[in-house]
Design a protein around this motif. Sequence first.
Motif, PDB file in Angstrom:
ATOM      1  N   VAL A   1      39.977  33.304  47.459  1.00  0.00           N
ATOM      2  CA  VAL A   1      40.884  32.135  48.278  1.00  0.00           C
ATOM      3  C   VAL A   1      42.005  31.021  46.631  1.00  0.00           C
ATOM      4  N   ASP A   2      39.947  30.977  45.937  1.00  0.00           N
ATOM      5  CA  ASP A   2      40.618  29.673  44.495  1.00  0.00           C
ATOM      6  C   ASP A   2      41.905  31.267  43.565  1.00  0.00           C
ATOM      7  N   ARG A   3      40.751  32.536  43.671  1.00  0.00           N
ATOM      8  CA  ARG A   3      41.818  32.937  42.348  1.00  0.00           C
ATOM      9  C   ARG A   3      43.782  33.102  43.082  1.00  0.00           C
ATOM     10  N   TYR A   4      43.171  33.353  44.205  1.00  0.00           N
ATOM     11  CA  TYR A   4      44.815  33.506  45.076  1.00  0.00           C
ATOM     12  C   TYR A   4      45.881  32.486  44.099  1.00  0.00           C
ATOM     13  N   LEU A   5      44.966  30.658  44.476  1.00  0.00           N
ATOM     14  CA  LEU A   5      45.868  29.923  45.003  1.00  0.00           C
ATOM     15  C   LEU A   5      46.342  29.742  43.263  1.00  0.00           C
ATOM     16  N   ARG A   6      45.235  30.124  42.365  1.00  0.00           N
ATOM     17  CA  ARG A   6      45.240  29.478  41.295  1.00  0.00           C
ATOM     18  C   ARG A   6      46.671  30.614  40.440  1.00  0.00           C
ATOM     19  N   LEU A   7      46.940  31.569  40.680  1.00  0.00           N
ATOM     20  CA  LEU A   7      48.267  33.202  40.571  1.00  0.00           C
ATOM     21  C   LEU A   7      49.129  32.530  41.049  1.00  0.00           C
ATOM     22  N   HIS A   8      49.182  32.542  42.179  1.00  0.00           N
ATOM     23  CA  HIS A   8      50.397  32.145  43.003  1.00  0.00           C
ATOM     24  C   HIS A   8      50.778  30.616  43.099  1.00  0.00           C
ATOM     25  N   THR A   9      50.455  29.699  42.889  1.00  0.00           N
ATOM     26  CA  THR A   9      50.493  28.045  43.344  1.00  0.00           C
ATOM     27  C   THR A   9      50.130  27.798  41.706  1.00  0.00           C
ATOM     28  N   PRO A  10      50.666  28.553  40.784  1.00  0.00           N
ATOM     29  CA  PRO A  10      50.069  27.109  39.084  1.00  0.00           C
ATOM     30  C   PRO A  10      50.568  25.915  39.446  1.00  0.00           C
ATOM     31  N   LEU A  11      51.719  25.734  39.796  1.00  0.00           N
ATOM     32  CA  LEU A  11      51.921  24.197  39.174  1.00  0.00           C
ATOM     33  C   LEU A  11      50.909  23.336  40.532  1.00  0.00           C
TER      34      LEU A  11
END
Length: 343
Positions: free
Chosen positions: A102-112
Motif C-alpha cells: 500500500v505504501d508503494r502504491y500511495l507513493r506513486l499514485h499520490t505523490p503530492l
Amino acid sequence: MAAWTWLVYTALEALIALVCCLGNALVVLAVCVGVKGALREPTFCFLVSLAAADFLVGVAAVPLAVLLDGWAGMAPRLCLLLSCVVLVLTQASVLSLLAIAVDRYLRLHTPLRYKNLTRPSRTWLTVAICWLLSCVLGFTPLFGWNNFPPLAPPGASNASSEPAAPPCTFLSMISLQFMVYFNFLGCVLLPLLAMTLLYVRVFWRLQGRLRDSSPQARVSLLRERRLACSLALVLFLFAGCWIPLHLMNWALTRSRKRPCIQAGILLSHANSAVNPVVYAYRIPKIQQAYGHIWRRFLAVVSCRCGGPDRPGSRTKWTESFEWGKQTVETRSHPPRDLMNPAM
C-alpha cells in the motif's frame, strides 16, 4: 516420524532459527542505526515490522513447531494457546507485506499527498494496528473454532466418560477447516491477491511514466522500479514458501493420507531466514548499512585482540572505519526530488 527423520528435522529447524534470529536482528540494527532517519520513512518502518515478525519466528515459532510435534505433554488449553502464537506471527508478516505494498502504491499514485498521508505518527499507528489485528486473527481458535476435547457431561463418571487429552500437536488443536477456509483463504490468500494487484498497478504506472519522462526524472523512476521489484520479490518468496504448506492442509481435508507436512513447515520457516539476504542484495541502503556494521565489528574485534599497547593497531582500524562510515553516509543520502524513493 522415524527417529532419524525427527533428528534431521530438528537439526534443520535449529539452523533456520539461528539464521532467522541473527539475520533479522541485523536488519533491525541496520535500519535503526545504520540508515540515518530511516524510522521517519514508512517503508523502512514496515520493513522493521516484517523483520521483527521474522525474528520472532526464529525465537518462538520454530521452537514451538518442534515442541508441538506430539512428544511434549502439556495441558490442552496451553497447547492451543501455543499453537495460536504461530498463527499470530504468520499474520503479522502478511499484514506487514500488505502495508509495504500500500505504501508503494500511495507513493506513486499520490505523490503530492504522500508525505501528509504517511507522517511518522500515522506510520507507527499502522504498524500497531497490523500487530493488533494479527493477534485478533491469530487467537481466533481460542474462542471456539478448534479441536479442543469436549467437556464431560455433568454427573458422568470421570473414569468412563471423560475423553483422554489428545497428544499436543498443532493439528490436534487447530481445526483443518479453520486453517483452510479462514486462515488460508481469508487471512493469507486474499491479502496476497490484493498485494499482487497493487504491484501490477505500480509497475504499470512506472512503465507509463518511464516512456514519457525526461532524462532527469528517468533516474528516479528507475530507482523506484528497482525498489518495487525488490519488495515484490519478498512478497513472491513469502507466497512460494507458505502456499505449499496450506495446500498440504487442504489435501488433509480431502484425504486421510498425511503428506510430508514437516517439509512444508521447514519451507515456511525458511522464508524468514531468506528475507535478510534479499534486503542485503536488493536494497542499497540496507546493503551499505550492513557494510557499516561489519566494518565497525571488525574494528572493535581488532582493537580488543591487538590490545591498547600494540602501536598503530587502533589507529589503523579507526581510520578504516571512519573512511567506511563517510562512504556509506555519502552513498545513503543522494540529492532528493519529489519522486526520489525512500531507499
